[in-house]
Design an enzyme around this catalytic site. Structure first.
Site, short mmCIF file in Angstrom:
data_model
loop_
_atom_site.label_atom_id
_atom_site.label_comp_id
_atom_site.label_asym_id
_atom_site.label_seq_id
_atom_site.Cartn_x
_atom_site.Cartn_y
_atom_site.Cartn_z
N ARG A 181 3.96 5.77 -19.24
CA ARG A 181 4.05 6.27 -17.85
C ARG A 181 2.72 6.84 -17.38
O ARG A 181 2.49 7.02 -16.18
CB ARG A 181 5.17 7.31 -17.75
CG ARG A 181 5.38 7.84 -16.34
CD ARG A 181 6.76 8.44 -16.09
NE ARG A 181 7.22 9.27 -17.18
CZ ARG A 181 6.75 10.49 -17.48
NH1 ARG A 181 5.79 11.02 -16.76
NH2 ARG A 181 7.25 11.16 -18.50
N TYR A 215 6.85 -2.32 8.96
CA TYR A 215 7.86 -2.87 8.04
C TYR A 215 9.12 -2.00 8.13
O TYR A 215 9.02 -0.76 8.16
CB TYR A 215 7.29 -2.87 6.63
CG TYR A 215 8.28 -3.26 5.57
CD1 TYR A 215 8.77 -4.56 5.51
CD2 TYR A 215 8.74 -2.34 4.65
CE1 TYR A 215 9.69 -4.92 4.54
CE2 TYR A 215 9.65 -2.69 3.67
CZ TYR A 215 10.12 -3.99 3.62
OH TYR A 215 11.03 -4.34 2.67
C1 LIG Z 1 7.83 -6.01 1.80
C2 LIG Z 1 6.94 -5.07 2.51
C3 LIG Z 1 6.83 -3.72 2.11
C4 LIG Z 1 7.67 -3.14 0.99
O1 LIG Z 1 7.34 -3.72 -0.23
P1 LIG Z 1 8.39 -3.86 -1.47
O2 LIG Z 1 7.54 -4.47 -2.51
O3 LIG Z 1 9.52 -4.71 -0.99
O4 LIG Z 1 8.85 -2.48 -1.80
C5 LIG Z 1 5.94 -2.92 2.79
N1 LIG Z 1 5.19 -3.40 3.82
C6 LIG Z 1 5.28 -4.67 4.23
C7 LIG Z 1 4.43 -5.14 5.37
C8 LIG Z 1 6.16 -5.55 3.59
O5 LIG Z 1 6.24 -6.82 4.03
#
Ligand SMILES: *Cc1c(COP(=O)(O)O)cnc(C)c1O
Length: 390
Positions: free
Chosen positions: A64, A119
């Site tokens: 970790r 997002y």
């Molecule tokens: C998918 C995505 C995230 C989140 O990522 P994860 O790996 O699914 O947790 C954040 N920002 C953008 C622009 C994304 O497309």
């Protein structure tokens, strides 16, 4: 290898500097959870160094705290983004969480300024206040007036998910003043855009998308200066949001082909966007640089290409269009070898709510498409027949 090497060279050779001494060609996947510490005095020193956020120490001590396979990916990604260091996490959302914790909570700040659209997961995390922060949502030109004495972070995405709006990073950095700016660079990838060069303090990727590139690894990463990376590593140790070494290996391997994949998918996206614009069953196409695209002025100085993501509003029912597709994969996520399509209002941006979506320029019928590596004519045949049938 030097920082002056080209993007493709850095993508292939980054993070491999120690392999010669190890006498191996492929980076080893180190799955150890603990490491023998015959000298406890030295081991204790290493543990203390990790706890302070050090980038390196005499022994990993415990998985970790540090993992050599993940660290190779981090060095490679930092070289592509042009930052001192990068810090990898279990997912993109774990990376967003760690930045809020490091920039706000560890610094005694409680306020975030966020430029919509973002997002859906990031948007929802900030709305819920789960991390103990309060968020003001603004347009890109309203950042200066939203910043308060307790603001710890400004968050933006460009091109934005899901409507491909472009934001002038340097202009937001100017408005933010002393407050660090986080740019989610997932859509552009380091191949097309390096936000740190525009003044962004934190450059974030969902590695799950283009960096991994094959839809088989979940991960996140933040590229930044060394002084900002240390608190991120401290947060990662404390919260345990670590990237698994197999994920680190796959993300590192993905970087080698990233420039070629992005360049190929971008050519396809540009061609599909142009053809969709002339399609009788399409009302509007969103693609950087296409007629009426928001913020197109940053193409060139900020973003070196138009990218492999596009969005469009079909004249008919978006679910009927998706339902008629045969080759294109109906799924969330993006940046994979196969072309993916999804309806943000139903899926990725469902939790943002209709009112906030509309206000941030995301119409109800918008479909988001991530161009893959298939032959463009096959993709076009599929889209064309689905649009006509729907
Ligand atoms: C998918 C995505 C995230 C989140 O990522 P994860 O790996 O699914 O947790 C954040 N920002 C953008 C622009 C994304 O497309």
């Amino acid at each position: 290898m030097s920082s002056l090497d080209g993007m493709r060279t850095r993508a292939v050779h980054g993070g491999r500097q120690d392999l010669g001494d190890l006498g191996v060609h492929a980076p080893p996947i180190d799955l150890s959870t603990t490491y023998p510490i015959p000298d406890h005095a030295l081991g204790g020193e290493a543990l203390g160094a990790w706890a302070e956020g050090a980038a390196d120490a005499a022994s990993p001590v415990y998985a970790r705290l540090h993992n050599p396979t993940v660290a190779r990916f981090e060095r490679a990604l930092a070289e592509l983004e042009g930052t001192d260091e990068s810090v990898a996490f279990a997912s993109g959302m774990a990376a967003v969480t760690a930045v809020v914790q490091a920039a706000c909570l560890m610094a005694g700040k409680r306020h975030v300024v966020a430029v919509r659209p973002l997002y859906g997961g990031t948007d929802h995390l900030l709305v819920t206040g789960l991390l103990g922060t309060e968020t003001s949502y603004v347009n890109a030109d309203e950042v200066a007036s939203a910043v308060r004495p307790d603001t710890g972070l400004v968050v933006l995405e460009t091109p934005a998910n899901p409507n491909l709006e472009l934001v002038d990073i340097a202009e937001v950095v100017r408005q933010a003043g002393d407050v660090p700016v986080l740019v989610d660079n997932t859509f552009a990838t380091p191949v097309l855009q390096n936000p740190a060069a525009q003044g962004a303090a934190y450059v974030l990727h969902s590695g799950t998308k283009y960096l991994g590139g094959h839809g088989d690894v979940l991960g996140g990463v933040v590229a930044c200066a060394a002084r900002l990376a240390a608190p991120l590593r401290q947060v990662r140790i404390l919260t345990g949001a670590v990237l698994h070494p197999l994920g680190g290996y796959l993300l590192h391997r993905g970087l080698a082909t990233l420039p070629l994949r992005v360049e190929a998918a971008q050519r396809t996206a540009a061609e599909l966007a142009a053809r969709l614009e002339g399609h009788p069953a399409v009302l509007r196409v969103r693609y950087p640089g296409l007629g009426g695209a928001e913020g197109a002025g940053v193409l060139g100085p900020q973003m070196r290409g138009t990218g492999a993501m596009l969005a469009f509003e079909p004249a008919g029912d978006p679910h009927a269009v998706v339902g008629k597709l045969g080759l294109i994969t109906p799924a969330v996520s993006l940046g994979s070898v196969d072309t993916l399509i999804e309806h943000p209002a139903a899926l990725t941006h469902r939790l943002v709510g209709a009112e906030a979506r509309e206000a941030s320029g995301v119409p109800e019928s918008l479909l988001r498409l991530s161009a893959g590596l298939e032959d463009v004519d096959d993709l076009w045949s599929d889209l064309d027949q689905a649009l006509r049938a729907a």
